[in-house]
Design a protein around this motif. Structure first.
Motif, PDB file in Angstrom:
ATOM      1  N   ASP A 161       0.817  -1.211   0.000  1.00 49.47           N
ATOM      2  CA  ASP A 161       0.000   0.000   0.000  1.00 49.47           C
ATOM      3  C   ASP A 161       0.851   1.261   0.000  1.00 49.47           C
ATOM      4  O   ASP A 161       0.314   2.372  -0.034  1.00 49.47           O
ATOM      5  CB  ASP A 161      -0.919   0.000   1.230  1.00 49.47           C
ATOM      6  N   ASN A 162       2.173   1.111   0.040  1.00 43.49           N
ATOM      7  CA  ASN A 162       3.089   2.253   0.021  1.00 43.49           C
ATOM      8  C   ASN A 162       3.498   2.525  -1.424  1.00 43.49           C
ATOM      9  O   ASN A 162       4.219   1.733  -2.037  1.00 43.49           O
ATOM     10  CB  ASN A 162       4.334   1.941   0.857  1.00 43.49           C
ATOM     11  N   PRO A 163       3.056   3.635  -2.014  1.00 49.66           N
ATOM     12  CA  PRO A 163       3.363   3.899  -3.429  1.00 49.66           C
ATOM     13  C   PRO A 163       4.852   3.968  -3.734  1.00 49.66           C
ATOM     14  O   PRO A 163       5.240   3.727  -4.891  1.00 49.66           O
ATOM     15  CB  PRO A 163       2.681   5.252  -3.687  1.00 49.66           C
ATOM     16  N   THR A 164       5.675   4.280  -2.769  1.00 49.27           N
ATOM     17  CA  THR A 164       7.110   4.438  -3.056  1.00 49.27           C
ATOM     18  C   THR A 164       7.822   3.103  -3.224  1.00 49.27           C
ATOM     19  O   THR A 164       8.991   3.079  -3.606  1.00 49.27           O
ATOM     20  CB  THR A 164       7.782   5.216  -1.917  1.00 49.27           C
ATOM     21  N   GLU A 165       7.138   1.997  -2.971  1.00 49.07           N
ATOM     22  CA  GLU A 165       7.791   0.689  -3.060  1.00 49.07           C
ATOM     23  C   GLU A 165       7.588   0.018  -4.418  1.00 49.07           C
ATOM     24  O   GLU A 165       7.846  -1.177  -4.574  1.00 49.07           O
ATOM     25  CB  GLU A 165       7.280  -0.226  -1.946  1.00 49.07           C
TER      26      GLU A 165
END
Length: 617
Positions: A118-122
């Motif tokens: 759910d973390n867009p940076t991953e």
């Protein structure tokens, strides 16, 4: 040509595989969307430029891809859909070969980006430009899900690019793929844009009303308004969806969508079963329209019989064929005029046995003048008898056919029109006869025009079939048994399906490895070409596992008898006789069409008549 056997390079193998999977932009979008659906996506966005040749981008909100998955996703025969042989024997997903992305990347510039958190940076992305493996792996912000960009399709295979059509044609085929998948998965939201312009936007459907709204947007409101909803479950099979009324037929087979466990297929067995269901009501040369969904155990259907997965093979093809035929046959038979009437305040489009006006032309179908033409004569002041054709019927017709009332006694005298629409029969009450051909009746919606011969032909035909079934098939033994030379395969089929022939009044036995003997035939087929009929039945059994050909031939004979025994043109009917015919139509199966598929009645609503004469304007 060298005779030395060499192992193909991975790149060449991928391009050969691409030849089977990637024909044009539409096939690329199909593979990408199916992957997204298998990934559990609830929203799919498709962006296209120049018909898909320049760019195809598919974005989903499915489970996504991890950094380690990305290189594998672009490898041949790598998939998350199956792991062992048992999985292949019961495929429940749309994709499973593990070739699509590898094949696409071998003939395009492909960028795939995914994220499982759910973390867009991953998020991570992998790039491939016609090479063997993805060589560029880099971080890329991305919400949960995946995005696949395919640019410059066939940039490294110019010979194949020459086979592509115009931008408009390629986009049209791509759009059709998106529509088919949108019909298959009502629970998923879809969007499609072309050259930066939004083309389609479909929300996820949570109810049948929403499903029908999407159905109307994709297949047209005319199809929706003139179709039946069916839902039947039996013997582990479930069929649901929409079938068009016979009067809403097509000149081409261009509105036929059939899905097996969510997969769009084109199957000869399915087409044959549907066609048989319509055989008694479809006008010759016309094609039925339908959107149907078949659900069954994945282990009983093989979806791995064609590289594009458009064809399937059923384990018990006869069971599936009979289930489809009987379900649709009964659904169409149960339609009555009251099922095809629109509320009075509904759309004023004329309705021919449930069909929209576009099928049979505009409102001129009634021969009424349109604005700008000569004003029609006012007939209100004429007595009803004036509307009936005063010319006597030819003597030959009078001898051949008595009045409808003589065959089917009618209640007399005619009843006055009821005070409330709820008490009015669907086809209303007769008010006159036009030219000895058409019955004019008034119902709650407006004017009903009935072709008396066509209607009586259907009524007589259905009664003859019912009587024939009740009395059973009478068979007659042949004085000299007829010998038929056949192939060994056909002789085996005749032995295996002997009960089918017995049930239809045939006595057939095997007299040798390649010889059949016909010892008895149904009485009604005494003048038929029996040998050819038996060969045709054996051909059906070989192709479809069942045959309705004998029954169809019997029905053709009954239909001919019904046609010759029905009310003829120029027969002057009394009002009670006309009302008796209307009541019989309301109680008879398939009464919307005659035996030849022609419509039997036509409704012109009051709203349509008011618009025709510019009333209230």
């Amino acid at each position: 040509m060298s005779s030395v056997i060499r192992l193909l390079s991975p790149r060449l193998a991928n391009q050969i595989a691409a030849g089977e999977v990637v024909e044009r932009p539409a096939s690329v979008v199909k593979e990408l969307l199916e992957n997204s659906i298998d990934a559990g996506a609830t929203r799919l966005d498709v962006e296209v430029e120049e018909g898909g040749v320049k760019l195809m981008r598919v974005r989903d909100n499915g489970v996504g891809l991890s950094k380690d998955d990305l290189p594998l996703a672009l490898s041949r025969h790598a998939t998350s859909k199956i792991y062992e042989l048992d999985d292949l024997e019961a495929v429940g997903t749309l994709g499973f070969r593990g070739e699509a992305l590898a094949s696409i990347s071998s003939v395009s510039r492909l960028l795939i980006t995914g994220n499982q958190s759910d973390n867009p940076t991953e998020g991570w992305s992998a790039r491939s430009e016609g090479r063997d493996m993805a060589t560029e792996l880099m971080p890329a912000p991305h919400p949960r899900g995946a995005t696949v960009e395919v640019r410059d399709l066939f940039f490294n295979t110019p010979a194949r690019r020459k086979f592509l059509r115009t931008e408009k044609t390629e986009f049209s085929r791509l759009e059709e793929v998106v529509k088919r998948l949108a019909l298959a998965h009502f629970d998923i939201a879809f969007s499609l844009s072309h050259n930066g312009r939004a083309i389609h936007q479909w929300r996820a459907c949570n109810s049948r009303i929403e499903q029908e709204r999407r159905l109307g947007q994709i297949c047209g409101n005319a199809f929706l308004e003139n179709s039946l909803y069916v839902e039947v479950e039996r013997a582990g099979l479930k069929l649901w969806g929409w079938v068009a009324l016979p009067a809403f037929s097509r000149s081409q087979a261009d509105l036929q969508h059939f899905y097996v466990n969510g997969r769009a297929i084109r199957d000869k067995l399915v087409t044959h079963a549907v066609r048989q269901a319509y055989q008694d009501v479809l006008f010759h040369g016309r094609h039925p329209a339908y959107v149907l969904y078949l659900e069954l155990d994945p282990a009983t259907v093989d979806v791995n019989v064609h590289p594009t997965k458009h064809e399937v093979r059923f384990r018990d093809s006869r069971l599936v064929h009979d289930f489809l035929f009987r379900t649709l046959h009964h659904a169409l038979a149960d339609v009555r005029p009251q099922d095809q009437m629109q509320p009075q305040e509904a759309s004023p489009a004329p309705k021919v046995a449930g069909a929209s006006s576009g099928v049979f032309g505009p409102q001129s179908a009634l021969g009424l003048a349109t604005p700008g033409q000569a004003t029609p004569q006012v007939l209100d002041s004429q007595p009803a008898s004036h509307w009936q054709n005063a010319r006597p019927a030819p003597q030959a017709l009078q001898q051949q056919m008595q009045s409808y009332g003589a065959l089917h006694p009618s209640p007399a005298p005619a009843q006055p029109l009821p005070d409330t629409p709820e008490d009015m029969p669907p086809l209303g009450f007769a008010i006159a006869q036009l030219k000895g051909v058409y019955i004019l009746a008034e119902n709650a919606q407006g004017l009903v025009v009935v072709d008396a011969h066509a209607a009586h032909e259907r009524i007589t035909y259905e009664r003859m079939k019912a009587a024939f079934d009740a009395e059973g098939l009478r068979a007659q033994p042949l004085l000299v048994p007829e010998s038929i030379p056949v192939s060994e395969k056909e002789a085996d089929l005749a032995e295996e399906h002997a009960q089918i022939f017995n049930n239809l009044g045939f006595g057939i036995e095997r007299a040798g490895p390649e010889t059949l003997l016909i010892r008895q035939i149904p009485v009604i087929l005494g003048q038929a070409r029996v040998e050819q009929l038996v060969r045709d039945v054996l051909s059906d059994l070989s192709e479809h596992g069942s045959s309705e050909r004998i029954r169809h031939h019997i029905n053709e004979i009954l239909a001919t008898m019904a046609c010759h025994g029905s009310v003829r043109a120029n027969r002057k009917l009394t009002i009670p006789e006309m009302n008796a015919l209307l009541r019989d139509m309301e109680a008879t199966e398939r009464s919307g069409q005659c035996n030849h598929g022609r419509p039997t009645w036509f409704l012109q609503s009051m709203d349509a008549l008011d618009k025709l004469f510019l009333r209230g304007q």
